[in-house]
Enzyme design. Structure first.
Site, PDB file in Angstrom:
ATOM      1  N   LYS A  52      38.058  37.431  31.963  1.00 14.46           N
ATOM      2  CA  LYS A  52      38.961  38.593  32.036  1.00 14.46           C
ATOM      3  C   LYS A  52      39.436  39.076  30.652  1.00 14.46           C
ATOM      4  O   LYS A  52      39.659  40.264  30.467  1.00 14.46           O
ATOM      5  CB  LYS A  52      40.143  38.303  32.951  1.00 14.46           C
ATOM      6  CG  LYS A  52      39.739  38.269  34.431  1.00 14.46           C
ATOM      7  CD  LYS A  52      40.933  38.164  35.348  1.00 14.46           C
ATOM      8  CE  LYS A  52      40.468  38.089  36.796  1.00 14.46           C
ATOM      9  NZ  LYS A  52      41.569  38.048  37.752  1.00 14.46           N
ATOM     10  N   ASP A  78      44.439  43.917  39.225  1.00 22.61           N
ATOM     11  CA  ASP A  78      45.220  42.775  39.711  1.00 22.61           C
ATOM     12  C   ASP A  78      46.709  43.130  39.779  1.00 22.61           C
ATOM     13  O   ASP A  78      47.396  42.784  40.738  1.00 22.61           O
ATOM     14  CB  ASP A  78      45.041  41.562  38.781  1.00 22.61           C
ATOM     15  CG  ASP A  78      43.721  40.834  39.032  1.00 22.61           C
ATOM     16  OD1 ASP A  78      43.160  40.970  40.137  1.00 22.61           O
ATOM     17  OD2 ASP A  78      43.251  40.133  38.111  1.00 22.61           O
TER      18      ASP A  78
HETATM   19  P1  NAP Z   1      44.539  30.619  34.992  1.00 20.79           P
HETATM   20  O1  NAP Z   1      44.422  31.709  33.991  1.00 20.79           O
HETATM   21  O2  NAP Z   1      43.683  29.406  34.877  1.00 20.79           O
HETATM   22  O3  NAP Z   1      46.101  30.143  34.987  1.00 20.79           O
HETATM   23  C1  NAP Z   1      46.554  29.126  35.833  1.00 20.79           C
HETATM   24  C2  NAP Z   1      48.016  28.816  35.526  1.00 20.79           C
HETATM   25  O4  NAP Z   1      48.431  27.839  36.483  1.00 20.79           O
HETATM   26  C3  NAP Z   1      48.249  28.197  34.152  1.00 20.79           C
HETATM   27  O5  NAP Z   1      49.514  28.572  33.691  1.00 20.79           O
HETATM   28  C4  NAP Z   1      48.202  26.687  34.457  1.00 20.79           C
HETATM   29  O6  NAP Z   1      48.990  25.928  33.566  1.00 20.79           O
HETATM   30  C5  NAP Z   1      48.889  26.668  35.795  1.00 20.79           C
HETATM   31  N1  NAP Z   1      48.526  25.470  36.534  1.00 20.79           N
HETATM   32  C6  NAP Z   1      47.267  25.036  36.842  1.00 20.79           C
HETATM   33  N2  NAP Z   1      47.348  23.893  37.568  1.00 20.79           N
HETATM   34  C7  NAP Z   1      48.661  23.620  37.711  1.00 20.79           C
HETATM   35  C8  NAP Z   1      49.387  22.553  38.349  1.00 20.79           C
HETATM   36  N3  NAP Z   1      48.746  21.585  39.002  1.00 20.79           N
HETATM   37  N4  NAP Z   1      50.719  22.590  38.315  1.00 20.79           N
HETATM   38  C9  NAP Z   1      51.380  23.573  37.673  1.00 20.79           C
HETATM   39  N5  NAP Z   1      50.762  24.598  37.032  1.00 20.79           N
HETATM   40  C10 NAP Z   1      49.413  24.621  37.056  1.00 20.79           C
HETATM   41  O7  NAP Z   1      44.294  31.154  36.463  1.00 20.79           O
HETATM   42  P2  NAP Z   1      44.612  32.638  37.020  1.00 20.79           P
HETATM   43  O8  NAP Z   1      43.459  33.517  36.854  1.00 20.79           O
HETATM   44  O9  NAP Z   1      45.925  33.066  36.450  1.00 20.79           O
HETATM   45  O10 NAP Z   1      44.737  32.358  38.599  1.00 20.79           O
HETATM   46  C11 NAP Z   1      45.847  31.680  39.155  1.00 20.79           C
HETATM   47  C12 NAP Z   1      45.785  31.751  40.668  1.00 20.79           C
HETATM   48  O11 NAP Z   1      45.915  33.093  41.110  1.00 20.79           O
HETATM   49  C13 NAP Z   1      44.477  31.220  41.258  1.00 20.79           C
HETATM   50  O12 NAP Z   1      44.760  30.394  42.345  1.00 20.79           O
HETATM   51  C14 NAP Z   1      43.771  32.442  41.770  1.00 20.79           C
HETATM   52  O13 NAP Z   1      43.025  32.171  42.949  1.00 20.79           O
HETATM   53  C15 NAP Z   1      44.943  33.374  42.098  1.00 20.79           C
HETATM   54  N6  NAP Z   1      44.496  34.771  42.039  1.00 20.79           N
HETATM   55  C16 NAP Z   1      44.541  35.467  43.199  1.00 20.79           C
HETATM   56  C17 NAP Z   1      44.118  36.804  43.210  1.00 20.79           C
HETATM   57  C18 NAP Z   1      44.190  37.572  44.513  1.00 20.79           C
HETATM   58  O14 NAP Z   1      43.578  38.637  44.612  1.00 20.79           O
HETATM   59  N7  NAP Z   1      44.952  37.106  45.459  1.00 20.79           N
HETATM   60  C19 NAP Z   1      43.663  37.424  42.042  1.00 20.79           C
HETATM   61  C20 NAP Z   1      43.647  36.673  40.840  1.00 20.79           C
HETATM   62  C21 NAP Z   1      44.061  35.340  40.862  1.00 20.79           C
HETATM   63  P3  NAP Z   1      48.352  25.199  32.277  1.00 20.79           P
HETATM   64  O15 NAP Z   1      48.193  26.260  31.243  1.00 20.79           O
HETATM   65  O16 NAP Z   1      49.366  24.163  31.944  1.00 20.79           O
HETATM   66  O17 NAP Z   1      47.024  24.617  32.736  1.00 20.79           O
END
Ligand code: NAP
Length: 459
Positions: free
Chosen positions: A268, A304
């Protein structure tokens, strides 16, 4: 049946090229502005004066509806593509071609025109501003783009004919793109299917779209978009490109002239240097989840944040917490700031929370600060709950009256949402975000409004 629709800003040459093209192809030529004037019995400035732009667009839609699926070359008014229902009518039965030119060229071509101004800006500023605002609609609504800036109407006409009858791919590029796809983990029968699709790509309105990421083979987007394309009568095909690095993926997108890309983890932000234009919301968020290509240009968007904003529209400003500090969290913070919320970002890595919060003037802290803030709105933007049976908050941390929005969409009810439901909170699932962002993405790819009930049905 031969049907070609020309779209573009005033001065792009639609009428001159349209008449030449119709003559060369031996089919009727329709200029929708002329038909509107005929039907209204008055010139366009008078229609604007009597009924405003809305009245004009209504009339335009009904004139275009009367030409839906009809043989001929159709030249449309400059703003026709801003109405998704009009675009759906224009797209029926043949390719839509965007005749483009830079603002200064358009200005020199239409200087002195009697057409009413669309804004109170000086003419050159108006063209620049309106053209930029309409660009996503022109590109979405069209199947191919012809840059008209330095060529004669006859040459434009020749290029439109060549794109419309011969497609937009060269043999070498096509072979290069397919050779790369063969190296990706896409199943061989799907590569073969794509090759067959491209073999038949003898028309400009047969285009590819794709989700790009690593991993992305599990994505629901191909099933969803292929269903939407077919329901809208479009001969587009949506595939998947999974690869560890972005450069070769973007080379493949260029080689196969892929029109639309859904960008997912981990590309992204990485995709941004490969784009010629990035719309301001995506630039502010620092992430692009949608790319639309037109000729040599590639435009980056972020849908998003719209997916987060839409289910919350109408909610009064209140204290809000975003859990997580990754890409989805950035889109969530941006959406909440846009809604006037008092936002705090909480993450297990507090430095990451602080860095994200600082970009938007929000507060930040560790996950343990949640109880002290006692927010009215909580958004989970971490992957916790995605098939692991866990919740990022404890059940006792929720209270009745809170709105809890979990961006995780598999499973539909995460442990966090189950707690929230039991505590009488308003619950919003990640599918609502997925549906809203996918619908905005479909519009960017095609110019047509997707039926959100249909998206819900498919996913
Ligand atoms: P990302 O860039 O990898 O960010 C994930 C975030 O979650 C980071 O801040 C990470 O912290 C934190 N994290 C990961 N594991 C954790 C844990 N066990 N406990 C606490 N914090 C944790 O991912 P993203 O793209 O932002 O996506 C995040 C979520 O949003 C995903 O589940 C995705 O499926 C969802 N999403 C949904 C849609 C939709 O259309 N509904 C669209 C986009 C994303 P650290 O930096 O410490 O690892």
């Amino acid at each position: 049946m031969t049907r070609i629709v020309l779209v573009g800003y005033r001065g792009s040459g639609k009428t001159t090229v349209g008449a030449l093209l119709a003559g060369a192809l031996g089919v009727p030529f329709y200029d929708t502005d002329a038909l509107i004037e005929e039907r209204a019995g008055m010139p366009i400035p008078a229609i604007f004066e009597n009924s405003g732009e809305e009245g004009f667009r209504r009339l335009e839609r009904s004139v275009i509806a009367s030409l839906a699926g009809q043989e001929g070359v159709i030249s449309t008014g400059g703003g026709a593509i801003t109405d998704p229902d009009t675009v759906a009518l224009l797209r029926r039965g043949g390719p839509v071609v965007f005749l483009s030119a830079p603002a200064d060229v358009l200005h020199s071509r239409i200087r002195g025109s009697a057409r009413p101004a669309l804004t109170s800006l000086p003419p050159d500023d108006e063209i620049r501003t309106v053209l930029a605002a309409r660009m996503p609609a022109y590109i979405g609504a069209s199947d191919c783009c012809i840059d008209t800036r330095a060529i004669s109407p006859r040459e434009v006409c020749r290029r439109v004919r060549s794109a419309v009858t011969g497609g937009t791919l060269s043999e070498t590029d096509r072979a290069r793109g397919l050779a790369f796809l063969e190296k990706t983990p896409l199943p061989p029968e799907e590569v073969k299917g794509l090759k067959n699709f491209l073999d038949k790509q003898t028309r400009a309105d047969m285009r590819l779209c794709a989700v790009i990421g690593n991993p992305c083979l599990h994505s629901k987007s191909p099933a969803l978009f292929n269903h939407l394309f077919s329901r809208s009568g479009l001969t587009y095909w949506y595939t998947r490109i999974q690869w560890p690095s972005i450069g070769p993926v973007m080379n493949c997108a260029r080689a196969l002239d892929i029109k639309g890309l859904s960008v997912t983890i981990p590309f992204k932000s990485a995709v941004m240097p490969f784009l010629s234009d990035i719309e301001p919301h995506a630039a502010a968020i620092g992430a692009v989840n949608t790319v639309v290509r037109c000729g040599d240009r590639a435009y980056g968007h972020n849908t998003d944040w719209l997916g987060v904003r839409e289910p919350l529209a109408g909610m009064q400003p209140c204290p809000a917490v975003v859990l997580g500090a990754g890409g989805a969290a950035a889109a969530a913070v941006y959406a909440l700031m846009d809604l006037g919320m008092d936002v705090t970002v909480l993450a297990r890595t507090p430095d990451a929370a602080a860095a994200l919060a600082q970009r938007f003037g929000a507060g930040s802290g560790p996950l343990t600060a949640f109880d002290r803030i006692d927010p009215d709105l909580v958004i989970n933007a971490t992957p916790v709950g995605m098939g692991d049976g866990k919740s990022v908050l404890e059940e006792h941390q929720l209270r009745p009256g809170m709105t809890v929005f979990d961006l995780v969409y598999t499973p539909p009810e995460t442990p966090l949402l189950r707690f929230a439901r039991r505590h009488g909170c308003r619950c919003i699932g990640g599918r609502q975000m997925f549906v809203a962002q996918a619908s905005a993405q479909f519009r960017l790819f095609t110019g047509i409004r997707a039926d959100q009930d249909l998206i819900r049905e498919v996913i």
